[in-house]
Write a protein that holds these residues in place. Structure first.
Motif, PDB file in Angstrom:
ATOM      1  N   ALA A  62       0.590  -1.156   0.418  1.00  0.00           N
ATOM      2  CA  ALA A  62      -0.176   0.105   0.191  1.00  0.00           C
ATOM      3  C   ALA A  62       1.174   1.147  -0.082  1.00  0.00           C
ATOM      4  CB  ALA A  62      -0.586   0.045   1.187  1.00  0.00           C
ATOM      5  N   SER A  63       2.688   1.544   0.254  1.00  0.00           N
ATOM      6  CA  SER A  63       2.612   2.633  -0.086  1.00  0.00           C
ATOM      7  C   SER A  63       3.929   2.804  -0.349  1.00  0.00           C
ATOM      8  CB  SER A  63       4.273   1.948   1.003  1.00  0.00           C
ATOM      9  OG  SER A  63       3.881   2.284   3.175  1.00  0.00           O
ATOM     10  N   ILE A  64       3.605   1.555  -2.065  1.00  0.00           N
ATOM     11  CA  ILE A  64       4.411   1.717  -3.006  1.00  0.00           C
ATOM     12  C   ILE A  64       3.687   2.706  -3.997  1.00  0.00           C
ATOM     13  CG2 ILE A  64       4.307   0.906  -5.519  1.00  0.00           C
ATOM     14  CD1 ILE A  64       5.184  -1.652  -3.776  1.00  0.00           C
ATOM     15  N   GLY A  65       2.177   3.373  -3.847  1.00  0.00           N
ATOM     16  CA  GLY A  65       1.526   4.153  -4.905  1.00  0.00           C
ATOM     17  C   GLY A  65       2.125   5.679  -4.519  1.00  0.00           C
ATOM     18  N   PRO A  66       1.168   6.279  -2.753  1.00  0.00           N
ATOM     19  CA  PRO A  66       2.589   6.815  -2.263  1.00  0.00           C
ATOM     20  C   PRO A  66       3.956   7.368  -2.098  1.00  0.00           C
ATOM     21  CG  PRO A  66       1.140   6.193  -1.054  1.00  0.00           C
ATOM     22  CD  PRO A  66       0.640   5.441  -1.773  1.00  0.00           C
ATOM     23  N   VAL A  67       4.825   6.992  -2.116  1.00  0.00           N
ATOM     24  CA  VAL A  67       6.632   6.907  -1.714  1.00  0.00           C
ATOM     25  C   VAL A  67       6.464   7.098  -3.629  1.00  0.00           C
ATOM     26  CG1 VAL A  67       7.994   6.012  -2.416  1.00  0.00           C
ATOM     27  CG2 VAL A  67       6.620   5.372   0.064  1.00  0.00           C
ATOM     28  N   LYS A  68       6.153   6.494  -4.446  1.00  0.00           N
ATOM     29  CA  LYS A  68       6.079   6.358  -5.711  1.00  0.00           C
ATOM     30  C   LYS A  68       6.154   8.194  -6.514  1.00  0.00           C
ATOM     31  CE  LYS A  68       5.635   3.232  -9.004  1.00  0.00           C
ATOM     32  NZ  LYS A  68       4.707   2.585  -9.986  1.00  0.00           N
ATOM     33  N   SER A  69       4.900   8.226  -5.430  1.00  0.00           N
ATOM     34  CA  SER A  69       4.033   9.966  -6.067  1.00  0.00           C
ATOM     35  C   SER A  69       5.402  11.189  -5.746  1.00  0.00           C
ATOM     36  CB  SER A  69       2.688   9.885  -5.071  1.00  0.00           C
ATOM     37  OG  SER A  69       2.314  10.994  -5.369  1.00  0.00           O
ATOM     38  N   LEU A  70       5.374  10.629  -4.385  1.00  0.00           N
ATOM     39  CA  LEU A  70       5.975  11.887  -3.867  1.00  0.00           C
ATOM     40  C   LEU A  70       7.732  11.843  -4.866  1.00  0.00           C
ATOM     41  CD1 LEU A  70       6.969  14.458  -1.801  1.00  0.00           C
ATOM     42  CD2 LEU A  70       8.622  12.817  -0.565  1.00  0.00           C
ATOM     43  N   LEU A  71       8.404  10.704  -5.047  1.00  0.00           N
ATOM     44  CA  LEU A  71       9.798  10.148  -5.700  1.00  0.00           C
ATOM     45  C   LEU A  71       9.672  11.443  -7.075  1.00  0.00           C
ATOM     46  CD1 LEU A  71      10.870   7.161  -4.586  1.00  0.00           C
ATOM     47  CD2 LEU A  71      11.853   9.443  -4.012  1.00  0.00           C
ATOM     48  N   ARG A  72       8.173  10.924  -7.685  1.00  0.00           N
ATOM     49  CA  ARG A  72       8.029  11.617  -9.311  1.00  0.00           C
ATOM     50  C   ARG A  72       8.044  12.805  -9.431  1.00  0.00           C
ATOM     51  NH1 ARG A  72       6.372   8.515 -13.533  1.00  0.00           N
ATOM     52  NH2 ARG A  72       5.227   9.905 -13.812  1.00  0.00           N
ATOM     53  N   ARG A  73       7.647  13.302  -7.916  1.00  0.00           N
ATOM     54  CA  ARG A  73       7.812  14.892  -8.079  1.00  0.00           C
ATOM     55  C   ARG A  73       9.056  15.894  -7.392  1.00  0.00           C
ATOM     56  NH1 ARG A  73       4.148  16.387  -4.352  1.00  0.00           N
ATOM     57  NH2 ARG A  73       3.384  13.845  -3.694  1.00  0.00           N
ATOM     58  N   VAL A  74      10.242  15.049  -7.452  1.00  0.00           N
ATOM     59  CA  VAL A  74      11.397  16.386  -6.206  1.00  0.00           C
ATOM     60  C   VAL A  74      12.235  15.936  -7.045  1.00  0.00           C
ATOM     61  CG1 VAL A  74      10.220  15.988  -4.814  1.00  0.00           C
ATOM     62  CG2 VAL A  74      11.778  13.679  -5.144  1.00  0.00           C
ATOM     63  N   ASP A  75      12.629  16.295  -7.207  1.00  0.00           N
ATOM     64  CA  ASP A  75      14.779  16.137  -7.779  1.00  0.00           C
ATOM     65  C   ASP A  75      15.626  15.930  -6.235  1.00  0.00           C
ATOM     66  OD1 ASP A  75      17.166  17.695  -8.075  1.00  0.00           O
ATOM     67  OD2 ASP A  75      16.905  19.629  -9.503  1.00  0.00           O
ATOM     68  N   LEU A  76      16.115  15.138  -6.811  1.00  0.00           N
ATOM     69  CA  LEU A  76      17.110  13.697  -5.214  1.00  0.00           C
ATOM     70  C   LEU A  76      18.663  15.291  -5.445  1.00  0.00           C
ATOM     71  CD1 LEU A  76      16.609  10.407  -5.649  1.00  0.00           C
ATOM     72  CD2 LEU A  76      15.915  11.924  -4.199  1.00  0.00           C
ATOM     73  N   ALA A  77      18.555  15.461  -5.978  1.00  0.00           N
ATOM     74  CA  ALA A  77      20.318  16.288  -5.801  1.00  0.00           C
ATOM     75  C   ALA A  77      19.795  17.444  -5.357  1.00  0.00           C
ATOM     76  CB  ALA A  77      20.566  16.751  -7.601  1.00  0.00           C
ATOM     77  N   ALA A  78      18.429  17.818  -4.990  1.00  0.00           N
ATOM     78  CA  ALA A  78      18.438  19.456  -4.166  1.00  0.00           C
ATOM     79  C   ALA A  78      17.986  19.172  -3.054  1.00  0.00           C
ATOM     80  CB  ALA A  78      16.790  20.095  -4.934  1.00  0.00           C
ATOM     81  N   ALA A  79      16.738  17.416  -2.952  1.00  0.00           N
ATOM     82  CA  ALA A  79      17.272  16.916  -1.949  1.00  0.00           C
ATOM     83  C   ALA A  79      17.894  17.044  -1.265  1.00  0.00           C
ATOM     84  CB  ALA A  79      15.766  16.028  -1.813  1.00  0.00           C
ATOM     85  N   LYS A  80      18.589  16.520  -1.650  1.00  0.00           N
ATOM     86  CA  LYS A  80      20.011  16.248  -1.265  1.00  0.00           C
ATOM     87  C   LYS A  80      21.326  17.347  -1.005  1.00  0.00           C
ATOM     88  CE  LYS A  80      24.060  12.904  -0.387  1.00  0.00           C
ATOM     89  NZ  LYS A  80      25.154  13.922  -0.589  1.00  0.00           N
ATOM     90  N   ALA A  81      20.975  18.172  -1.533  1.00  0.00           N
ATOM     91  CA  ALA A  81      21.451  19.477  -1.424  1.00  0.00           C
ATOM     92  C   ALA A  81      21.309  20.097   0.465  1.00  0.00           C
ATOM     93  CB  ALA A  81      21.110  20.521  -1.770  1.00  0.00           C
ATOM     94  N   ALA A  82      19.635  20.064   1.026  1.00  0.00           N
ATOM     95  CA  ALA A  82      19.029  20.924   1.874  1.00  0.00           C
ATOM     96  C   ALA A  82      19.245  19.632   2.844  1.00  0.00           C
ATOM     97  CB  ALA A  82      16.992  19.992   1.780  1.00  0.00           C
ATOM     98  N   ILE A  83      19.010  18.063   2.570  1.00  0.00           N
ATOM     99  CA  ILE A  83      19.535  17.326   3.728  1.00  0.00           C
ATOM    100  C   ILE A  83      21.199  17.585   3.986  1.00  0.00           C
ATOM    101  CG2 ILE A  83      20.860  14.993   4.160  1.00  0.00           C
ATOM    102  CD1 ILE A  83      18.220  13.976   2.297  1.00  0.00           C
ATOM    103  N   ASP A  84      22.529  18.234   3.202  1.00  0.00           N
ATOM    104  CA  ASP A  84      24.011  18.220   3.364  1.00  0.00           C
ATOM    105  C   ASP A  84      23.557  19.829   4.164  1.00  0.00           C
ATOM    106  OD1 ASP A  84      24.178  15.762   2.628  1.00  0.00           O
ATOM    107  OD2 ASP A  84      25.374  16.882   0.259  1.00  0.00           O
ATOM    108  N   GLU A  85      22.997  20.883   3.531  1.00  0.00           N
ATOM    109  CA  GLU A  85      22.944  22.239   4.531  1.00  0.00           C
ATOM    110  C   GLU A  85      22.476  21.473   5.995  1.00  0.00           C
ATOM    111  OE1 GLU A  85      21.005  24.952   2.297  1.00  0.00           O
ATOM    112  OE2 GLU A  85      20.730  25.875   4.441  1.00  0.00           O
ATOM    113  N   ALA A  86      21.760  20.950   5.946  1.00  0.00           N
ATOM    114  CA  ALA A  86      20.914  20.301   7.114  1.00  0.00           C
ATOM    115  C   ALA A  86      22.521  19.905   8.322  1.00  0.00           C
ATOM    116  CB  ALA A  86      19.701  20.280   7.522  1.00  0.00           C
ATOM    117  N   ARG A  87      22.589  18.911   7.467  1.00  0.00           N
ATOM    118  CA  ARG A  87      23.587  18.659   8.473  1.00  0.00           C
ATOM    119  C   ARG A  87      24.550  18.919   8.613  1.00  0.00           C
ATOM    120  NH1 ARG A  87      25.146  12.786   5.322  1.00  0.00           N
ATOM    121  NH2 ARG A  87      24.983  13.588   3.080  1.00  0.00           N
ATOM    122  N   GLY A  88      24.827  19.899   8.046  1.00  0.00           N
ATOM    123  CA  GLY A  88      26.095  20.840   8.233  1.00  0.00           C
ATOM    124  C   GLY A  88      25.831  22.474   8.991  1.00  0.00           C
ATOM    125  N   SER A  89      24.271  22.487   9.791  1.00  0.00           N
ATOM    126  CA  SER A  89      24.230  23.301  10.589  1.00  0.00           C
ATOM    127  C   SER A  89      23.429  22.529  11.956  1.00  0.00           C
ATOM    128  CB  SER A  89      23.088  23.710   9.705  1.00  0.00           C
ATOM    129  OG  SER A  89      22.383  24.042   9.096  1.00  0.00           O
TER     130      SER A  89
END
Ligand code: PEP
Ligand code: MG
Length: 748
Positions: free
Chosen positions: A703-730
């Motif tokens: 039942a989670s495949i749909g919701p997970v796929k739906s989000l993954l198809r909407r995001v830029d993973l490199a940009a997500a990684k940059a946001a995560i790195d920034e949070a980790r750095g702070s």
């Protein structure tokens, strides 16, 4: 007990029963009852207070206090002496009420002239429905016999209330089991559902609380207790000597069934005029009320045993079994105290939701609910005492809330929520055949977790690329004896057939910890989660593992085979497990069986130690699957089953995410494919962060495949990684707030 009290009490109960037969509304009956009790107890006052809502009691009838105060005088639970009785479920017996701590002066009642006060809870199955009070001017303490006699009267009033004898005008006199009730439990499995109650064990309804012939009732009770003793002995004979837990419970049953104290109290209740059934229920009610208050877990368990035993005795006495002839309603929502996986599977896929008073998130019932993708709420206290078959019910598995007999506002709001979810579901279906590809082109493969035959249809409907985790132990857990090899061959072959060539990663038997096979000798371990479990058992006692590997090889029957070992903590364990596979392949070939065209052998990474294994381990493993449920529990030293600590550490904690990233890097260095198959993979935000950390394969409940796929198809993973790195750095502890903020910015 004085004969005088006995015959008085029987007379009074007989009169109370007669009021049941009389025509008239609940109010008239209550008025008459207060009159009868005051007369019999020789007190000037008798009053009945009933709950008008969960927190407030209302004076519903009185003999002796100002009649104008009826339905006007109210108090909150805990307020005044009456409120104290309701809060503590204990009697208050005093010769000088106005001087007693907690007394609250209520001028409208005119009670200031009465000195003695005896208040008792009106209780059924441990649930307080109201308070019964007698008062008199003369300053005296009621003696033990009088208190006891009034307790019996209070019990009969509770039974009469259950039978609907006091239904009348106003909130306090509404019929029982008709009010809207809300239960706050714990989420066992997400989802929302609307349906009708179906009780796993229907309650016994005592229709004859009062009896005329104590001798006859006593004989009935003795006969039923004898039958009960024989049943318990038979159960004890049947249980395996190695099964210590089950034996301990049955020994406790036997102890109670032979207990003089238990029997004596029931005999006394009968002597005072109760029927055998009512006497059993009175004892049960007392035990239940105590269950709520005793802090000692062992004692609570024993009271629980007594409760169960009383239920059995009531069924014997009343002849009311599980087969009540009731028809299962449409859209059944199963309500139970607790339930095992085998009993649950008997209901099949027709259930819309499950609500339990007990249970745990890691229980097998939870695993079955997950496989069926229906909501499960656990720890919904007392719901079995309130719900009736067929009641309208709405289960909010997102919040762990259950609405029993919801009112119109709740119905509307809940249906809106369900409609929104159905809308989202439609969207997910439209994505079924599309890849989980992020806007910057990264493709994440989404697999499903499985373990029951009931899971197989989801292989097609969910759009899963295959099964990333097949929990083979579930087939062992739902049986009451060890499955035979040929049975396993058939099961595994059916799984591979249903997969139509899609990859299925079979995990070898992962037992131990909370997964205890009923037919295996239990081991007494101080810390089962850190104990002899999973591959440790397989390597030390290889008989079952070998049988399972043979079954897998035969089921593959020339098709590719993928096997992984659970809970590998060091390289050697993996090597030995892998050798087992190779040896079984040789043996099977020698026996003339067709070998799989191709075999892959992987390891589950569930302990932090494996992340630091030698490079050779990563090179030898054909693939690695991160078992996030266990890994997280060991990484943070926080028991995944313990509600107190389970949610304390965020999966998006910087340490954990960085650890995952490191595992991904080590796998990449060795060229070993890696996936993540814990529950977190099915949560869209977590899944996105894992993908940003470099994971390209996730396995989750269908039942989670749909919701997970739906989000993954909407995001830029490199940009997500940059946001995560920034949070980790702070220096943040968790990247969640930063990720949520970033996501909110994306949808604008
Ligand atoms: C895990 O630990 O993440 C896992 C998938 O295995 P299980 O939940 O069956 O222990
Ligand atoms: Mg695990």
């Amino acid at each position: 007990m004085a004969d005088q009290t006995e015959s008085e009490s029987r007379k009074l109960l007989g009169r109370l029963r007669d009021t049941l037969a009389e025509e008239g509304a609940g109010q008239a009956r209550l008025d008459r009852i207060t009159h009868l009790i005051a007369d019999s107890m020789q007190t000037e006052v008798c009053s009945v207070y009933l709950f008008r809502d969960a927190d407030t009691l209302e004076l519903c009838a009185t003999q002796g206090l100002n009649p104008e105060a009826v339905h006007k005088t109210r108090m909150r639970v805990g307020e005044g002496l009456v409120g104290r009785v309701a809060r503590t479920s204990q009697p208050v017996n005093t010769e000088d009420a106005p001087a007693t701590k907690g007394f609250r002066f209520m001028p409208e009642t005119g009670e200031e002239v009465y000195s003695s006060f005896l208040g008792l809870p009106i209780q059924r199955l441990g649930e307080t429905l109201g308070v019964l009070v007698v008062q008199s001017k003369e300053a005296r303490r009621f003696d033990g016999d009088e208190v006891y006699a009034l307790e019996v009267v209070a019990m009969v009033l509770a039974e009469m209330a259950e039978l609907g004898a006091f239904v009348g005008e106003g909130a306090a006199l509404t019929a029982l089991h008709q009010r809207a009730e809300l239960y706050r439990g714990t989420v066992g499995q997400e989802g929302t559902a609307e349906g009708h109650v179906w009780l796993h064990e229907p309650r016994v309804v005592v229709t004859n609380p009062v009896a005329d012939d104590p001798e006859a009732e006593l004989a009935r009770l003795k006969e039923a207790v004898e039958t009960l003793r024989v049943t318990v002995d038979e159960m004890l004979d049947q249980v395996d000597t190695g099964d210590k837990d089950q034996r301990a419970v049955l020994e406790a049953y036997r102890m109670f069934a032979n207990s003089r104290g238990w029997m004596r109290r029931m005999e006394e209740d009968i002597a005072l005029g109760l029927s055998a059934e009512a006497a059993v229920e009175k004892e049960q009610s007392t035990a239940r009320a105590r269950m709520e208050t005793v802090p000692d877990a062992y004692l609570r368990d024993r009271l629980h045993d007594l409760d169960d035993l009383s239920n059995r005795l009531l069924r014997i006495l009343s002849g009311q079994g599980n087969e009540t002839g009731a028809e299962m309603p449409a859209n059944p929502v199963l309500i139970a105290g607790n339930i095992g996986p085998a009993e649950l599977l008997d209901y099949g896929r027709q259930l819309k939701a499950i609500v339990l008073e007990e249970g745990s998130v890691g229980s097998h019932a939870a695993i079955v609910a997950r496989a069926w993708a229906i909501p499960l709420v656990i720890h919904a206290k007392r719901i079995t005492a309130e719900a009736l078959n067929g009641d309208h019910i709405m289960v909010d598995g997102e919040q762990g809330i259950v609405h029993l007999r919801p009112d119109d506002n709740v119905i509307t709001a809940f249906r809106d929520k369900m409609a929104m979810q159905a809308e989202a579901q439609k969207r997910y279906v439209s994505l079924r055949d599309k890849p989980a590809q992020s806007t910057d082109g990264a493709v994440v493969e989404l697999y499903m977790n499985a373990g029951l035959m009931a899971d197989l249809p989801s292989l097609d409907s969910s759009g899963a690329e295959g099964v990333g985790l097949f929990r083979t132990e579930l087939q062992f857990l739902v049986r009451n004896k060890m499955p035979r090899r040929q049975e396993l061959v058939d099961i595994y072959a059916r799984v591979l057939d249903a997969a139509h060539g899609k990859r299925v990663q079979f995990r070898t038997l992962d037992i131990g910890s909370d997964k205890v096979l009923p037919y295996m000798k239990p081991t007494d371990e101080p810390n089962p989660a850190l104990g002899w479990r999973a591959i440790r058992v397989g390597l030390d006692k290889p008989g079952v593992m070998r049988m399972q590997l043979q079954a897998l090889i035969r089921a593959a029957n020339g098709r590719p085979l993928t096997v992984m070992f659970p809970f590998v903590a060091q390289f050697d364990e993996f090597k030995t497990g892998r050798d087992f596979v190779h040896r079984e392949l040789e043996r099977e070939a020698a026996l003339g069986h067709v070998l799989p065209v191709h075999v892959e052998i992987g390891a589950m990474l569930e302990t932090p130690s494996l992340a630091f294994a030698p490079r050779q381990f990563f090179e030898m493993a054909d693939f690695i699957s991160i078992g996030g449920n266990d890994l997280k529990q060991f990484f943070f030293a926080a028991d995944r089953e313990n509600e107190r600590v389970r949610r304390r550490y965020d999966t998006l904690n910087v340490s954990f995410l960085t650890f995952i990233e490191r595992v991904v890097e080590r796998c990449a260095e060795a060229g070993t494919p890696v996936s993540f198959c814990g529950e977190d993979a099915g949560r869209p935000i977590e899944a996105m962060c894992f993908a940003a950390m470099g994971l390209r394969k996730l396995s989750m409940r269908p039942a989670s495949i749909g919701p997970v796929k739906s989000l993954l198809r909407r995001v830029d993973l490199a940009a997500a990684k940059a946001a995560i790195d920034e949070a980790r750095g702070s220096g943040n502890q968790s990247v969640r707030p930063a990720v949520m903020k970033w996501l909110a910015g994306q949808s604008r």
